[in-house]
Design a protein around this motif. Structure first.
Motif, PDB file in Angstrom:
ATOM      1  N   ASP A 134      -7.453   9.630  -0.745  1.00  0.00           N
ATOM      2  CA  ASP A 134      -6.566   8.364  -1.370  1.00  0.00           C
ATOM      3  C   ASP A 134      -6.375   7.855  -2.305  1.00  0.00           C
ATOM      4  N   LYS A 135      -6.506   8.458  -3.463  1.00  0.00           N
ATOM      5  CA  LYS A 135      -6.414   8.409  -4.296  1.00  0.00           C
ATOM      6  C   LYS A 135      -4.982  10.013  -5.005  1.00  0.00           C
ATOM      7  N   GLN A 136      -5.390  11.264  -4.290  1.00  0.00           N
ATOM      8  CA  GLN A 136      -4.645  12.016  -4.983  1.00  0.00           C
ATOM      9  C   GLN A 136      -3.120  11.939  -3.801  1.00  0.00           C
ATOM     10  N   LEU A 137      -3.864  11.192  -3.152  1.00  0.00           N
ATOM     11  CA  LEU A 137      -2.403  10.599  -2.430  1.00  0.00           C
ATOM     12  C   LEU A 137      -1.468   9.717  -2.813  1.00  0.00           C
ATOM     13  N   ALA A 138      -1.893   8.671  -3.584  1.00  0.00           N
ATOM     14  CA  ALA A 138      -1.114   7.976  -4.308  1.00  0.00           C
ATOM     15  C   ALA A 138      -0.786   8.692  -5.153  1.00  0.00           C
ATOM     16  N   GLU A 139      -1.214   9.175  -5.877  1.00  0.00           N
ATOM     17  CA  GLU A 139      -0.965   9.676  -7.893  1.00  0.00           C
ATOM     18  C   GLU A 139       0.206  11.368  -7.198  1.00  0.00           C
ATOM     19  N   LYS A 140      -0.156  11.688  -6.097  1.00  0.00           N
ATOM     20  CA  LYS A 140       1.328  12.714  -5.517  1.00  0.00           C
ATOM     21  C   LYS A 140       2.620  11.735  -5.164  1.00  0.00           C
ATOM     22  N   MET A 141       2.532  10.498  -4.534  1.00  0.00           N
ATOM     23  CA  MET A 141       3.369   9.902  -4.712  1.00  0.00           C
ATOM     24  C   MET A 141       4.332   9.317  -5.764  1.00  0.00           C
ATOM     25  N   VAL A 142       3.094   8.808  -6.556  1.00  0.00           N
ATOM     26  CA  VAL A 142       4.221   8.122  -7.724  1.00  0.00           C
ATOM     27  C   VAL A 142       4.389   9.252  -8.153  1.00  0.00           C
ATOM     28  N   GLU A 143       3.887  10.641  -8.369  1.00  0.00           N
ATOM     29  CA  GLU A 143       5.199  11.138  -9.175  1.00  0.00           C
ATOM     30  C   GLU A 143       6.070  11.790  -8.568  1.00  0.00           C
ATOM     31  N   LEU A 166      -1.330  -0.216 -10.913  1.00  0.00           N
ATOM     32  CA  LEU A 166      -1.430   0.462  -9.039  1.00  0.00           C
ATOM     33  C   LEU A 166      -3.156   0.426  -9.511  1.00  0.00           C
ATOM     34  N   TYR A 167      -3.426  -0.710  -8.174  1.00  0.00           N
ATOM     35  CA  TYR A 167      -5.118  -0.715  -7.846  1.00  0.00           C
ATOM     36  C   TYR A 167      -5.060  -0.210  -6.860  1.00  0.00           C
ATOM     37  N   ALA A 168      -6.554   0.220  -7.303  1.00  0.00           N
ATOM     38  CA  ALA A 168      -7.485   0.725  -6.230  1.00  0.00           C
ATOM     39  C   ALA A 168      -7.937   0.220  -5.728  1.00  0.00           C
ATOM     40  N   PRO A 169      -8.708   1.127  -4.737  1.00  0.00           N
ATOM     41  CA  PRO A 169      -9.301  -0.218  -3.479  1.00  0.00           C
ATOM     42  C   PRO A 169     -10.550  -1.167  -4.302  1.00  0.00           C
ATOM     43  N   THR A 170     -10.957  -0.433  -4.937  1.00  0.00           N
ATOM     44  CA  THR A 170     -12.250  -1.792  -5.021  1.00  0.00           C
ATOM     45  C   THR A 170     -11.497  -2.855  -5.760  1.00  0.00           C
ATOM     46  N   GLU A 171     -10.388  -2.266  -6.302  1.00  0.00           N
ATOM     47  CA  GLU A 171     -10.005  -3.425  -7.595  1.00  0.00           C
ATOM     48  C   GLU A 171      -9.300  -4.343  -6.399  1.00  0.00           C
ATOM     49  N   ILE A 172      -8.870  -3.898  -5.703  1.00  0.00           N
ATOM     50  CA  ILE A 172      -7.689  -5.208  -4.953  1.00  0.00           C
ATOM     51  C   ILE A 172      -8.495  -5.444  -4.079  1.00  0.00           C
ATOM     52  N   LYS A 173      -9.652  -5.590  -3.276  1.00  0.00           N
ATOM     53  CA  LYS A 173     -10.486  -6.200  -2.586  1.00  0.00           C
ATOM     54  C   LYS A 173     -10.825  -7.113  -3.614  1.00  0.00           C
ATOM     55  N   TYR A 184      -0.548  -1.204  -4.141  1.00  0.00           N
ATOM     56  CA  TYR A 184      -2.139  -0.431  -4.465  1.00  0.00           C
ATOM     57  C   TYR A 184      -2.851   0.444  -3.139  1.00  0.00           C
ATOM     58  N   TYR A 185      -3.244   1.284  -3.128  1.00  0.00           N
ATOM     59  CA  TYR A 185      -3.695   2.404  -2.270  1.00  0.00           C
ATOM     60  C   TYR A 185      -4.700   2.747  -1.914  1.00  0.00           C
ATOM     61  N   ASN A 227       0.281  -0.982   0.436  1.00  0.00           N
ATOM     62  CA  ASN A 227       0.330  -0.224   0.286  1.00  0.00           C
ATOM     63  C   ASN A 227       0.924   1.479   0.278  1.00  0.00           C
ATOM     64  N   LEU A 228       0.261   1.530  -0.708  1.00  0.00           N
ATOM     65  CA  LEU A 228       2.096   3.776  -1.092  1.00  0.00           C
ATOM     66  C   LEU A 228       1.305   3.682  -0.139  1.00  0.00           C
ATOM     67  N   LEU A 229      -0.076   4.057   0.814  1.00  0.00           N
ATOM     68  CA  LEU A 229       0.710   5.395   1.802  1.00  0.00           C
ATOM     69  C   LEU A 229       0.463   4.532   2.902  1.00  0.00           C
ATOM     70  N   ASP A 230       0.930   3.636   2.799  1.00  0.00           N
ATOM     71  CA  ASP A 230       1.774   2.925   4.593  1.00  0.00           C
ATOM     72  C   ASP A 230       2.638   3.042   5.035  1.00  0.00           C
ATOM     73  N   ILE A 231       3.367   3.651   5.947  1.00  0.00           N
ATOM     74  CA  ILE A 231       5.035   3.747   6.596  1.00  0.00           C
ATOM     75  C   ILE A 231       5.474   3.162   6.096  1.00  0.00           C
ATOM     76  N   ASN A 232       5.736   2.045   5.803  1.00  0.00           N
ATOM     77  CA  ASN A 232       6.339   0.959   5.119  1.00  0.00           C
ATOM     78  C   ASN A 232       6.267   0.578   4.069  1.00  0.00           C
ATOM     79  N   TYR A 233       6.004   1.329   3.175  1.00  0.00           N
ATOM     80  CA  TYR A 233       5.805   1.053   1.512  1.00  0.00           C
ATOM     81  C   TYR A 233       6.993   0.716   0.904  1.00  0.00           C
TER      82      TYR A 233
END
Length: 753
Positions: free
Chosen positions: A373-382, A391-398, A355-356, A317-323
């Motif tokens: 969450d989506k904007q944060l993930a896009e910011k991390m990638v960029e 990069l899987y979205a929440p609905t896709e990873i579930k 995923y994010y 998860n790109l938003l997790d502290i251990n990513y």
């Protein structure tokens, strides 16, 4: 071969007719001896004042600041000084033309010069070997094979440096340029392993080419074939490149032919390197006395049961502290962390899915207010220029896996034979799972995990809450590596008043019910006991009557009030306990626990009647006087002292009996707090080990996995400070002086001739 030998001998003579070879040898001798004897002296002084020591072989020679580790960091500085004139001296003086026009083959010239520098490098190893010999007589039970492994690694490393230096010397007539170029190439080979690690096509190539840390495993006592092949292949590459370079002065070749020749050579080396680094073709030899670099017997027993493919999938998860620990640029390092397992299970396949989703990384959200969450993930990638295939979205990873119960943390799943289990990251200094956790996850796939069920419905302790008296830390905390859920156990709850105990339950725990058990609950627990299954009863002085119907069936009871002791430092209900040292090991095996196991506010355990159970006290109060008292007193009054007193009252007891062809195991404790979050987190306490021993016993010693190793025997310095002082004078003063005098004698003699 004779020609190669003659050239090597001539080159060695030339080297020792130069001050550089002698100066380098003196510096290396002083530097290594200073480090070695300084370490021995430090430990000798520590031993004098009573400090305990362990694993001296590793500490002295490897580790973060060992002799080998430190000298490895300086070798790259010495080699360019020695190799810079190997060929460039011939080019500068013009003698290279005579060599190229002679009937001597270029291959023999290059190999002869390389053999000379390799022979010189043996002097480095001889100096270190002499220090190993001194350590053999200075450290009791020195692990000699471990020390020899480090010497092999350093020699292969320095010979590889020498091959690179030889090639750079073929490129220029200026020795200083050759030396600087060698340093640049060595720096590049150290750095290249970090390049393009997020590019799928080339990341394995650059990772293979990296020389950084290649000798570390050998320095730690593990010889791996892929590392040996690496040194041999890289050395061969630069030796052949040297041959090709000198051939251009003898043979007329078109540019296209040269390019093709160099391309084929590099392609062949890279191909061989890739093939020899594959897990199925990698061989290992552990040189340590206790096989410290090999899986323990318990882990090997698990591995031996695995025959088919094993898949480890890491969900990031790109938003997790251990990513960052499993990003594409870290994948090769991450895969290498499983080397102990791929050594025996080369069929392990590793996959990474990114995923994010909403995470517990509060700092990230605080630093980026207003972003979803989506904007944060896009910011991390960029911002980090991440190159992700998908990069899987929440609905896709579930749709693939529900990671909500895992708090959407970075987590792995391990799959084998149609079964799947989690392997987690942890909130401690190391974060990654160790052998104990990895082996536990694998064992869950080849055997049934132990299922712990907590009774609820009567205000019992919770495995979901973090309060001091609750049980989440020890049983159900996914972020804590020693929590039983991460050590092979399954943990669940059941409302004992409304539901039957699940049939697959291995251990039923009833932890401090505050209200009376319903008749239905008593009937269900009674039926469970009659089936011969394992049980744990935890009570508190104020509420232990709620368990009376169960304890009466077992033939035990509790003291009516809290036990108290006199103490100058602790409250009266803080009991000084003693672990029973002569417990029958056929009943239960307990570790040697040196730290105290405090009990705060406990009932004592009494025997009321014979019911067929063997009762074995595990933990008692010490031989100081104990009284029964109401909870909450701050001191022992004189009136209380007049009351009947007791000594060595059981606080925890194990009940066993043979039933239905197996041993039924029951633990009864007069204090429910000792397994609470607060007590398991108490520093300097032996409580956690005691609890671990109990559940190991419940699981027939299957979980947690025992990864302990035999105690080290190299833990004593056998020489005195005076002997160390004399050795320092000999090896830091006299020995280098002898080298200087020898060099001076040879150089003066040559000049006179």
């Amino acid at each position: 071969m004779k020609t190669i030998y003659r050239i090597a001998k001539t080159e060695l003579n030339t080297m020792f007719y130069s001050p550089v070879a002698w100066v380098v040898l003196v510096i290396f001798s002083i530097q290594s001896s200073w480090k070695f004897f300084g370490t021995i002296e430090r430990f000798e002084k520590a031993q004098k004042i009573g400090q305990s020591m362990d694993n001296l072989s590793q500490i002295v020679f490897s580790g973060f600041s060992g002799l080998y580790t430190e000298m490895q960091n300086y070798l790259y500085l010495y080699v360019p000084l020695l190799t810079m004139g190997l060929v460039s001296r011939e080019i500068n003086s013009g003698s290279i033309k005579l060599l190229l026009s002679s009937p001597i083959r270029i291959k023999d010239i290059v190999l002869g010069k390389y053999l000379a520098i390799a022979a010189y490098c043996l002097l480095f190893i001889a100096i270190l070997g002499l220090q190993v010999a001194i350590a053999y007589f200075s450290i009791e039970n020195l692990d000699l094979k471990f020390a020899i492994s480090g010497l092999i690694g350093l020699y292969l490393l320095v010979c590889t440096y020498a091959a690179i230096g030889l090639f750079m010397s073929c490129l220029t007539s200026y020795q200083v340029v050759a030396a600087i170029s060698t340093l640049v190439v060595l720096a590049g080979l150290n750095f290249i392993g970090k390049l393009w690690q997020d590019v799928e096509i080339v990341k394995d190539i650059t990772y293979f080419l990296s020389i950084a840390g290649r000798a570390n495993e050998m320095l730690e006592g593990l010889i791996i074939s892929k590392d040996v092949f690496y040194f041999v292949l890289v050395s061969s590459l630069f030796i052949v490149l040297s041959i090709y370079k000198l051939q251009t002065g003898r043979d007329a070749q078109t540019v296209s032919k040269r390019v093709l020749k160099y391309t084929l050579l590099i392609a062949a080396v890279l191909s061989l390197g890739y093939i020899t680094s594959r897990a199925p073709l990698t061989f290992y030899h552990d040189m340590t006395r206790n096989k410290d670099n090999t899986l323990t017997k318990s882990s090997l027993d698990v591995v031996d049961k695995i025959e088919g493919p094993v898949k480890i999938t890491t969900y990031v998860n790109l938003l997790d502290i251990n990513y960052y620990m499993a990003m594409p640029y870290s994948q090769n390092s991450d895969i290498a962390s499983f080397a102990k397992y791929t050594r025996f299970l080369p069929q392990i396949e590793m996959e990474y899915i990114y995923y994010y989703d909403t995470s517990t990384n509060e700092a990230l959200y605080a630093q980026n207010p207003g972003l979803n969450d989506k904007q944060l993930a896009e910011k991390m990638v960029e911002s980090q220029d991440m190159k992700l295939k998908k990069l899987y979205a929440p609905t896709e990873i579930k749709k693939i896996i529900d990671l909500g119960p895992e708090q959407n943390r970075v987590v792995r799943t391990v799959e084998y034979n149609g079964k799947k289990t989690f392997l987690r990251m942890f909130d401690d200094l190391f974060k990654v799972p160790f052998e104990k956790e990895i082996s536990a996850s694998l064992k869950r796939l080849v055997s049934n995990p132990v299922k712990i069920v907590f009774a609820t419905g009567n205000m019992e302790r919770s495995i979901e809450k973090n309060g001091d008296k609750n049980y989440k830390t020890g049983f159900n905390e996914i972020t804590f590596r020693n929590s039983l859920i991460n050590q092979g156990f399954d943990v669940a709850s059941v409302d004992i008043n409304a539901q039957n105990v699940p049939s697959e339950t291995d251990i039923l725990i009833i932890a401090d019910p505050k209200t009376q058990l319903s008749q239905g609950a008593v009937d269900r627990i009674t039926k469970y006991i009659d089936q011969g299954k394992n049980l744990m009863l935890l009570a508190e002085p104020e509420t232990n009557s709620a368990l009376a119907a169960i304890t009466d069936k077992l033939g035990i009871g509790f003291t009516k009030q809290t036990l108290v002791q006199e103490s100058e430092t602790n409250s009266p209900d803080f009991l000084v306990t003693e672990l029973q040292k002569k417990v029958d090991s056929t009943v239960i095996k307990l570790s040697k626990i040196n730290n105290p196991i405090p009990f705060l506010g406990s009932s004592g355990i009494t025997t009321t009647k014979e019911t067929g159970f063997k009762i074995t006290p595990l933990l008692k109060t010490n031989n100081q006087l104990v009284w029964e008292s109401q909870t909450g007193i701050t001191s022992i009054s004189e009136d209380l002292k007049k009351q009947p007193s007791l000594k060595e009252i059981p606080l925890v007891a194990a009940l066993t009996r043979n039933i239905n062809g197996k041993t039924q195991k029951i633990i009864v404790a007069g204090d429910a707090d000792f397994m609470g979050n607060a007590e398991l987190s108490r520093g300097g306490s032996g409580t956690f080990q005691f609890v671990t021993d109990i559940f190991s016993w419940f699981s027939n010693y299957q979980f947690p996995i025992d990864t302990t190793r035999p105690q080290k025997t190299d833990k004593k310095i056998t020489i005195t400070s005076n002997q160390v002082f004399i050795d320092k004078i000999l090896f830091i003063g006299i020995f280098p002086l002898l080298i200087i005098l020898s060099g001076a004698f040879i150089l003066i003699r040559r000049n006179r001739r």
